[in-house]
Scaffold this active site. Structure first.
Site, PDB file in Angstrom:
ATOM      1  N   SER A  67      -7.356  -1.546  -0.910  1.00 49.49           N
ATOM      2  CA  SER A  67      -6.051  -1.117  -1.222  1.00 49.49           C
ATOM      3  C   SER A  67      -5.768  -1.371  -2.523  1.00 49.49           C
ATOM      4  O   SER A  67      -6.449  -2.351  -2.917  1.00 49.49           O
ATOM      5  CB  SER A  67      -5.073  -1.490  -0.256  1.00 49.49           C
ATOM      6  OG  SER A  67      -3.814  -1.316  -0.868  1.00 49.49           O
TER       7      SER A  67
ATOM      8  N   TYR B 206       0.748  -7.890   3.854  1.00 48.94           N
ATOM      9  CA  TYR B 206      -0.203  -6.827   3.557  1.00 48.94           C
ATOM     10  C   TYR B 206      -1.075  -7.189   2.362  1.00 48.94           C
ATOM     11  O   TYR B 206      -2.427  -7.112   2.419  1.00 48.94           O
ATOM     12  CB  TYR B 206       0.456  -5.335   3.661  1.00 48.94           C
ATOM     13  CG  TYR B 206      -0.568  -4.350   3.529  1.00 48.94           C
ATOM     14  CD1 TYR B 206      -1.377  -3.839   4.442  1.00 48.94           C
ATOM     15  CD2 TYR B 206      -0.693  -3.618   2.159  1.00 48.94           C
ATOM     16  CE1 TYR B 206      -2.168  -2.754   4.228  1.00 48.94           C
ATOM     17  CE2 TYR B 206      -1.744  -2.529   2.347  1.00 48.94           C
ATOM     18  CZ  TYR B 206      -2.471  -2.296   3.035  1.00 48.94           C
ATOM     19  OH  TYR B 206      -3.265  -1.021   2.991  1.00 48.94           O
TER      20      TYR B 206
END
Ligand SMILES: NC(=O)c1ccc[n+]([C@@H]2O[C@H](COP(=O)([O-])OP(=O)(O)OC[C@H]3O[C@@H](n4cnc5c(N)ncnc54)[C@H](O)[C@@H]3O)[C@@H](O)[C@H]2O)c1
Length: 283
Positions: A148, A161
């Protein structure tokens, strides 16, 4: 001949969002594919759609949880039983933290939310890699992991995250070192995508879905390319890393496939908004 003819792929989280798009693309490219996902409902939808597209005999599905080692082993075994070998794993199942900041993380939820994020996003990839070692060594195959923009930059999530995706970068580099020259290990780091990405159960986000439409509207002001790519737009990167024809050299590589996070300007997001006008191409 398609680029992935006779290639056998196992993907986690392949029944929704980015994973679903990868499955569709890989089938078109000639691969056969095993999908492990924890959502039975999403698996049913995927199966129906893939059958309707005429690729039913090239798909096997396994309902399982990436946080359970045995489920990863079962997925690998089912894939090898059905197709005879395994050429590539794609670790992709993941959850988000809806950008819950350190200040907002409830102290009493720290342990459980940490485990939710790390067990799915990091341990799940570790388990998958471990379970697939033998067949991938036999086939001289490869591993691809979905990272990501949060694997490189802040603000793609909260601390949980962001830390999981930075950890995935570490896994990729260490696996690439340890498994060379037998297995290539690479990653794709997408930017924001309109999917069904959900969150941590401990934080009450298990049924909350990433606000894709709002993100899509905001993206022109966030990334240089100015549009939010669709899940399909990301799939070519996975084909490239899986392809034995096109990609022998790459291992330990992570493609920042995020619309240009790394080249945002200081005073504005991008410098070329007026480029056609400056060149006299449009008035
Ligand atoms: N959506 C985004 O903006 C975005 C941006 C960058 C990276 N990513 C990454 O892309 C990957 C795919 O996410 P998506 O956006 O397509 O979300 P999604 O929710 O649409 O797809 C993820 C799939 O993973 C499955 N899954 C979740 N936890 C699981 C578990 N424990 N065991 C088995 N399956 C599980 C879900 O059921 C779902 O089908 C994730 O790794 C995510 O972090 C997403």
């Amino acid at each position: 001949m398609a680029r992935l003819d006779n290639e056998i792929i196992l993907i986690t989280g392949g029944a929704s969002g980015l994973g679903f798009a990868i499955v569709e693309r890989f089938l078109v490219e000639g691969a056969s594919i095993a999908v492990m996902d924890k959502s039975e409902q999403a698996i049913d939808k995927l199966t129906q759609k893939i059958h309707d597209q005429g690729y039913g005999d090239k798909l096997v599905t396994i309902q399982g949880d990436v946080r359970v080692y045995q489920d990863n082993e079962t997925a690998v075994a089912r894939c090898v039983d059905k197709f005879g070998k395994l050429d590539c794993i794609i670790g992709n199942a993941g959850i988000w933290d809806f950008s819950t900041s350190l200040v907002r993380l409830p102290t009493e939820k720290l342990d459980q939310s940490f485990d939710d994020l790390f067990h799915t996003n990091v341990k799940g990839y570790l388990y998958l890699a471990k379970a697939a070692l033998e067949p991938l060594t036999r086939s001289g195959g490869s591993m691809i992991f979905t990272v990501s923009n949060a694997g490189f930059y802040p603000d793609g999530g909260g601390p949980l995250y962001t830390a999981t995706k930075h950890a995935v970068v570490g896994l990729i580099r260490q696996f690439a070192f340890e498994l060379a020259p037998h297995i290539r290990v690479n990653g794709v780091a997408p930017g924001a995508i309109d999917t069904n990405l959900r969150g941590s159960e401990a934080l009450g986000q298990a049924e909350r879905v990433i606000p894709g439409k709002a993100l899509s509207a905001a993206v022109p002001d966030l990334v240089p390319v100015g549009v939010m790519p669709s899940p399909k737009d990301y799939t070519g990167a996975y084909v490239f890393f899986a392809s034995r024809e096109d990609n022998i050299p790459a291992t330990g590589v992570i493609l920042n496939h995020d619309g240009g996070f790394g080249v945002r300007g200081f005073s504005r997001i991008r410098g070329g908004d007026k480029l056609p006008k400056e060149l006299g191409i449009e008035s």
